[in-house]
Scaffold this motif. Structure first.
Motif, PDB file in Angstrom:
ATOM      1  N   TYR A   1     -46.730  91.182 -23.627  1.00  0.00           N
ATOM      2  CA  TYR A   1     -45.871  91.735 -22.607  1.00  0.00           C
ATOM      3  C   TYR A   1     -45.370  93.112 -23.058  1.00  0.00           C
ATOM      4  O   TYR A   1     -44.641  93.225 -24.026  1.00  0.00           O
ATOM      5  CB  TYR A   1     -44.742  90.717 -22.489  1.00  0.00           C
ATOM      6  N   VAL A   2     -45.814  94.189 -22.373  1.00  0.00           N
ATOM      7  CA  VAL A   2     -45.409  95.547 -22.767  1.00  0.00           C
ATOM      8  C   VAL A   2     -43.888  95.689 -22.744  1.00  0.00           C
ATOM      9  O   VAL A   2     -43.279  96.274 -23.634  1.00  0.00           O
ATOM     10  CB  VAL A   2     -46.014  96.597 -21.808  1.00  0.00           C
ATOM     11  N   PHE A   3     -43.292  95.122 -21.692  1.00  0.00           N
ATOM     12  CA  PHE A   3     -41.845  95.272 -21.551  1.00  0.00           C
ATOM     13  C   PHE A   3     -41.118  94.581 -22.695  1.00  0.00           C
ATOM     14  O   PHE A   3     -40.006  94.931 -23.034  1.00  0.00           O
ATOM     15  CB  PHE A   3     -41.378  94.685 -20.218  1.00  0.00           C
ATOM     16  N   ALA A   4     -41.772  93.576 -23.306  1.00  0.00           N
ATOM     17  CA  ALA A   4     -41.126  92.819 -24.383  1.00  0.00           C
ATOM     18  C   ALA A   4     -40.786  93.743 -25.542  1.00  0.00           C
ATOM     19  O   ALA A   4     -39.773  93.563 -26.212  1.00  0.00           O
ATOM     20  CB  ALA A   4     -42.035  91.689 -24.854  1.00  0.00           C
ATOM     21  N   GLU A   5     -41.640  94.753 -25.765  1.00  0.00           N
ATOM     22  CA  GLU A   5     -41.403  95.668 -26.882  1.00  0.00           C
ATOM     23  C   GLU A   5     -40.103  96.451 -26.666  1.00  0.00           C
ATOM     24  O   GLU A   5     -39.259  96.544 -27.552  1.00  0.00           O
ATOM     25  CB  GLU A   5     -42.574  96.647 -26.963  1.00  0.00           C
ATOM     26  N   VAL A   6     -39.941  96.982 -25.458  1.00  0.00           N
ATOM     27  CA  VAL A   6     -38.714  97.722 -25.147  1.00  0.00           C
ATOM     28  C   VAL A   6     -37.532  96.745 -25.137  1.00  0.00           C
ATOM     29  O   VAL A   6     -36.446  97.059 -25.643  1.00  0.00           O
ATOM     30  CB  VAL A   6     -38.851  98.444 -23.782  1.00  0.00           C
ATOM     31  N   ASN A   7     -37.746  95.562 -24.585  1.00  0.00           N
ATOM     32  CA  ASN A   7     -36.651  94.581 -24.502  1.00  0.00           C
ATOM     33  C   ASN A   7     -36.165  94.157 -25.882  1.00  0.00           C
ATOM     34  O   ASN A   7     -34.959  94.020 -26.113  1.00  0.00           O
ATOM     35  CB  ASN A   7     -37.092  93.341 -23.713  1.00  0.00           C
ATOM     36  N   ALA A   8     -37.109  93.963 -26.814  1.00  0.00           N
ATOM     37  CA  ALA A   8     -36.724  93.531 -28.166  1.00  0.00           C
ATOM     38  C   ALA A   8     -35.906  94.636 -28.833  1.00  0.00           C
ATOM     39  O   ALA A   8     -34.889  94.383 -29.495  1.00  0.00           O
ATOM     40  CB  ALA A   8     -37.973  93.225 -28.991  1.00  0.00           C
ATOM     41  N   HIS A   9     -36.312  95.858 -28.619  1.00  0.00           N
ATOM     42  CA  HIS A   9     -35.612  97.022 -29.167  1.00  0.00           C
ATOM     43  C   HIS A   9     -34.186  97.081 -28.601  1.00  0.00           C
ATOM     44  O   HIS A   9     -33.205  97.280 -29.316  1.00  0.00           O
ATOM     45  CB  HIS A   9     -36.405  98.261 -28.763  1.00  0.00           C
ATOM     46  N   LYS A  10     -34.109  96.870 -27.295  1.00  0.00           N
ATOM     47  CA  LYS A  10     -32.822  96.874 -26.577  1.00  0.00           C
ATOM     48  C   LYS A  10     -31.904  95.814 -27.163  1.00  0.00           C
ATOM     49  O   LYS A  10     -30.738  96.040 -27.435  1.00  0.00           O
ATOM     50  CB  LYS A  10     -33.168  96.542 -25.118  1.00  0.00           C
ATOM     51  N   GLN A  11     -32.482  94.637 -27.391  1.00  0.00           N
ATOM     52  CA  GLN A  11     -31.724  93.506 -27.921  1.00  0.00           C
ATOM     53  C   GLN A  11     -31.159  93.834 -29.303  1.00  0.00           C
ATOM     54  O   GLN A  11     -29.986  93.589 -29.586  1.00  0.00           O
ATOM     55  CB  GLN A  11     -32.663  92.284 -28.000  1.00  0.00           C
ATOM     56  N   ARG A  12     -32.019  94.417 -30.150  1.00  0.00           N
ATOM     57  CA  ARG A  12     -31.565  94.776 -31.508  1.00  0.00           C
ATOM     58  C   ARG A  12     -30.417  95.782 -31.429  1.00  0.00           C
ATOM     59  O   ARG A  12     -29.427  95.670 -32.156  1.00  0.00           O
ATOM     60  CB  ARG A  12     -32.728  95.396 -32.306  1.00  0.00           C
ATOM     61  N   MET A  13     -30.531  96.758 -30.538  1.00  0.00           N
ATOM     62  CA  MET A  13     -29.480  97.773 -30.426  1.00  0.00           C
ATOM     63  C   MET A  13     -28.178  97.150 -29.908  1.00  0.00           C
ATOM     64  O   MET A  13     -27.089  97.475 -30.374  1.00  0.00           O
ATOM     65  CB  MET A  13     -29.936  98.900 -29.498  1.00  0.00           C
TER      66      MET A  13
ATOM     67  N   GLN B   1     -37.942 106.303 -27.077  1.00  0.00           N
ATOM     68  CA  GLN B   1     -37.124 107.437 -27.543  1.00  0.00           C
ATOM     69  C   GLN B   1     -35.866 107.589 -26.693  1.00  0.00           C
ATOM     70  O   GLN B   1     -34.787 107.876 -27.212  1.00  0.00           O
ATOM     71  CB  GLN B   1     -37.939 108.729 -27.488  1.00  0.00           C
ATOM     72  N   LEU B   2     -36.014 107.397 -25.391  1.00  0.00           N
ATOM     73  CA  LEU B   2     -34.853 107.507 -24.494  1.00  0.00           C
ATOM     74  C   LEU B   2     -33.805 106.455 -24.860  1.00  0.00           C
ATOM     75  O   LEU B   2     -32.603 106.716 -24.883  1.00  0.00           O
ATOM     76  CB  LEU B   2     -35.312 107.335 -23.041  1.00  0.00           C
ATOM     77  N   LEU B   3     -34.295 105.272 -25.178  1.00  0.00           N
ATOM     78  CA  LEU B   3     -33.405 104.178 -25.564  1.00  0.00           C
ATOM     79  C   LEU B   3     -32.657 104.527 -26.861  1.00  0.00           C
ATOM     80  O   LEU B   3     -31.432 104.388 -26.947  1.00  0.00           O
ATOM     81  CB  LEU B   3     -34.245 102.905 -25.734  1.00  0.00           C
ATOM     82  N   ASP B   4     -33.405 105.005 -27.840  1.00  0.00           N
ATOM     83  CA  ASP B   4     -32.787 105.370 -29.128  1.00  0.00           C
ATOM     84  C   ASP B   4     -31.763 106.485 -28.968  1.00  0.00           C
ATOM     85  O   ASP B   4     -30.648 106.400 -29.468  1.00  0.00           O
ATOM     86  CB  ASP B   4     -33.865 105.871 -30.107  1.00  0.00           C
TER      87      ASP B   4
ATOM     88  N   VAL C   1     -30.313 104.468 -23.012  1.00  0.00           N
ATOM     89  CA  VAL C   1     -30.663 104.184 -21.616  1.00  0.00           C
ATOM     90  C   VAL C   1     -32.019 103.479 -21.610  1.00  0.00           C
ATOM     91  O   VAL C   1     -32.982 103.992 -22.186  1.00  0.00           O
ATOM     92  CB  VAL C   1     -30.748 105.494 -20.793  1.00  0.00           C
ATOM     93  N   ALA C   2     -32.087 102.318 -20.949  1.00  0.00           N
ATOM     94  CA  ALA C   2     -33.344 101.571 -20.904  1.00  0.00           C
ATOM     95  C   ALA C   2     -34.020 101.756 -19.543  1.00  0.00           C
ATOM     96  O   ALA C   2     -33.366 101.667 -18.497  1.00  0.00           O
ATOM     97  CB  ALA C   2     -33.088 100.086 -21.147  1.00  0.00           C
ATOM     98  N   VAL C   3     -35.327 102.043 -19.577  1.00  0.00           N
ATOM     99  CA  VAL C   3     -36.147 102.146 -18.364  1.00  0.00           C
ATOM    100  C   VAL C   3     -37.409 101.322 -18.597  1.00  0.00           C
ATOM    101  O   VAL C   3     -37.692 100.929 -19.731  1.00  0.00           O
ATOM    102  CB  VAL C   3     -36.520 103.618 -18.051  1.00  0.00           C
ATOM    103  N   ALA C   4     -38.166 101.066 -17.538  1.00  0.00           N
ATOM    104  CA  ALA C   4     -39.412 100.298 -17.694  1.00  0.00           C
ATOM    105  C   ALA C   4     -40.590 101.272 -17.797  1.00  0.00           C
ATOM    106  O   ALA C   4     -40.787 102.100 -16.894  1.00  0.00           O
ATOM    107  CB  ALA C   4     -39.604  99.365 -16.506  1.00  0.00           C
ATOM    108  N   PRO C   5     -41.381 101.220 -18.879  1.00  0.00           N
ATOM    109  CA  PRO C   5     -42.526 102.128 -19.002  1.00  0.00           C
ATOM    110  C   PRO C   5     -43.577 101.808 -17.940  1.00  0.00           C
ATOM    111  O   PRO C   5     -43.928 100.648 -17.722  1.00  0.00           O
ATOM    112  CB  PRO C   5     -43.068 101.831 -20.411  1.00  0.00           C
ATOM    113  N   GLY C   6     -44.077 102.866 -17.293  1.00  0.00           N
ATOM    114  CA  GLY C   6     -45.023 102.661 -16.192  1.00  0.00           C
ATOM    115  C   GLY C   6     -46.281 101.924 -16.598  1.00  0.00           C
ATOM    116  O   GLY C   6     -46.861 101.184 -15.798  1.00  0.00           O
TER     117      GLY C   6
END
Ligand SMILES: Cc1ncc(COP(=O)(O)O)c(C=O)c1O
Length: 415
Positions: A14-26, A350-353, A357-362
């Protein structure tokens, strides 16, 4: 014992899982993330609908198994909606079924109608269940890519892609998925578009599976149409609707399919084997939502419109001009000037870091979604303005050196 299950192997990470996991850690580290990542409505369900649920749940008769096709009153409410909104006649007995959200309906219809290797035509990018429903069911997907010749209209490009796909698919495609207003691109279409697709699909004997989850989330004077408004469409088309966005009821899991009798019967048959229907009090409250006062829907539209305006105007001021969506709860934004080369996944990280701000990568919505990110209008205007300050600072700093991410794959369950 194998753990390499055939169907699971066909579902990419799940591509979104990568951003989501990062979000969770932050978040765990104490960061306040402003989250435009998921299309998960944040408003409470209107009180009269909640009260109807509470009233119904107090009656012990509602505690038994419900009906897998949906209670008759709710199917009648769907028929009444089609009549008043689209002027379309739906028989609540044979042409309507209640689903556990439209996502479940799409997935189970795919199970019901797909033989191994059947080809299904799906827009790319798309809401993931539109393709993965058929992949799980053993089908093969052929993409209808977004974009095309910039000198041609959306309709011309879509029809050209459809014609090409049908000419080059062996076996002939079973079905085409339509989703307008679309997640993630917010693309809208008019009745002429549906007229052309229906004529083409009737001629070639291809089913149309239309998803109008965002039919009520529009901001202009022209409410989005239904494919079932086209005379003869019911011969080949079934259409999914949902209460999730219209009445801010995403967690309640109520959606519908309406239209072609054979497709509705096939879905009903599968569902009769796998579920007993939504909990009756939820269906009673859903009936109240559809038959009751509709000013709550006007309020939902006004809320998303205000957020859309704040977000799009703020992004433009920050040096990131984006198309202003006419419908849906999404802004589909090309990567900002100077950031195009890094790809949507690296940009999102990078935007998240940098801006929290979290967005969904296209890219998570399909390969033709690369170069874009999706922002869901699920943060209030105060937090949206806060996000805009962070985004402005991030963009002013320019793109950091980064290796473009390894090719990511679409998939998963983005709302
Ligand atoms: C296009 C589209 N269809 C269907 C759904 C799922 O809706 P439901 O909550 O009815 O399953 C979504 C949810 O985000 C969506 O974007």
């Amino acid at each position: 014992m194998t753990e390499q299950f055939h169907r699971i192997k066909r579902l990419p990470p799940y591509v979104f899982a990568e951003v989501n996991a990062h979000k969770q850690r932050m978040r765990q580290a104490g960061d306040d993330i402003i989250d435009f990542g998921m299309g998960n409505p944040d408003s409470p369900t209107p009180p009269h609908i909640v009260e109807k649920l509470v009233e119904a749940v107090r009656d012990p008769k509602t505690h038994r198994y419900s009906q897998s096709r949906g209670i008759p009153g709710l199917r009648r409410a769907l028929a009444a909606y089609y009549e008043r909104r689209f002027g379309v006649d739906i028989d609540p007995e044979s042409e309507a079924i209640v689903t556990l959200g439209s996502k479940e309906g799409l997935a189970n219809l795919a199970q019901a109608i797909t033989s191994p290797g059947d080809v299904v035509l799906v827009p790319n990018p798309c809401y993931p269940i539109h393709s993965f429903g058929f992949i799980i069911a053993g089908g093969a997907i052929r993409s209808l890519p977004a974009g095309g010749d910039p000198s041609m209209s959306f309709r011309e490009n879509f029809m050209a892609a459809l014609e090409r796909a049908v000419a080059h698919s062996i076996p002939k495609p079973l079905a085409v998925v339509l989703n307008f207003p679309q997640n993630p691109t917010a693309q809208c279409v008019d009745l002429d578009f549906y007229g052309e697709v229906v004529a083409f699909c009737r001629h070639h004997g291809i089913y149309i599976l239309s998803d109008i989850a965002y039919a009520e989330i529009y901001f202009g004077d022209m409410p989005p149409p239904s494919v079932l408004q086209i005379p003869g469409a019911k011969e080949i088309a079934v259409e999914f609707t949902s209460l999730s966005k219209t009445y801010s009821m995403p967690g309640w899991r109520i959606g519908f399919a309406a239209g072609n009798k054979a497709l509705v019967a096939a879905l009903a048959r599968i569902k009769s084997y796998v579920d007993y229907g939504a909990f009756t009090p939820i269906q009673v409250a859903a009936t109240a939502a559809m038959n009751g006062p509709q000013d709550c829907v006007d309020q939902v539209r006004a809320l998303y419109k205000e957020r859309r305006d704040v977000l799009c105007q703020g992004l433009a001021k920050a040096g990131w001009p984006v198309p202003v969506p006419e419908a849906t709860m999404f802004v589909w934004a090309p990567l900002p000037p100077g950031f195009e080369a890094m790809g949507s996944l690296a940009f999102s990280k990078q935007l998240l870091d940098a801006a929290k701000v979290a967005v969904a990568p296209g890219i998570g919505f399909g390969e033709y979604g690369e170069g874009y990110v999706r922002l869901g209008l699920v943060e209030n205007t105060h937090r949206t303005r806060q996000a805009l300050r962070g985004i402005k600072g991030f963009l002013a700093g320019g793109a950091r050196d980064t290796e473009r991410d390894a090719p990511a794959r679409a998939g998963g369950t983005a709302g």
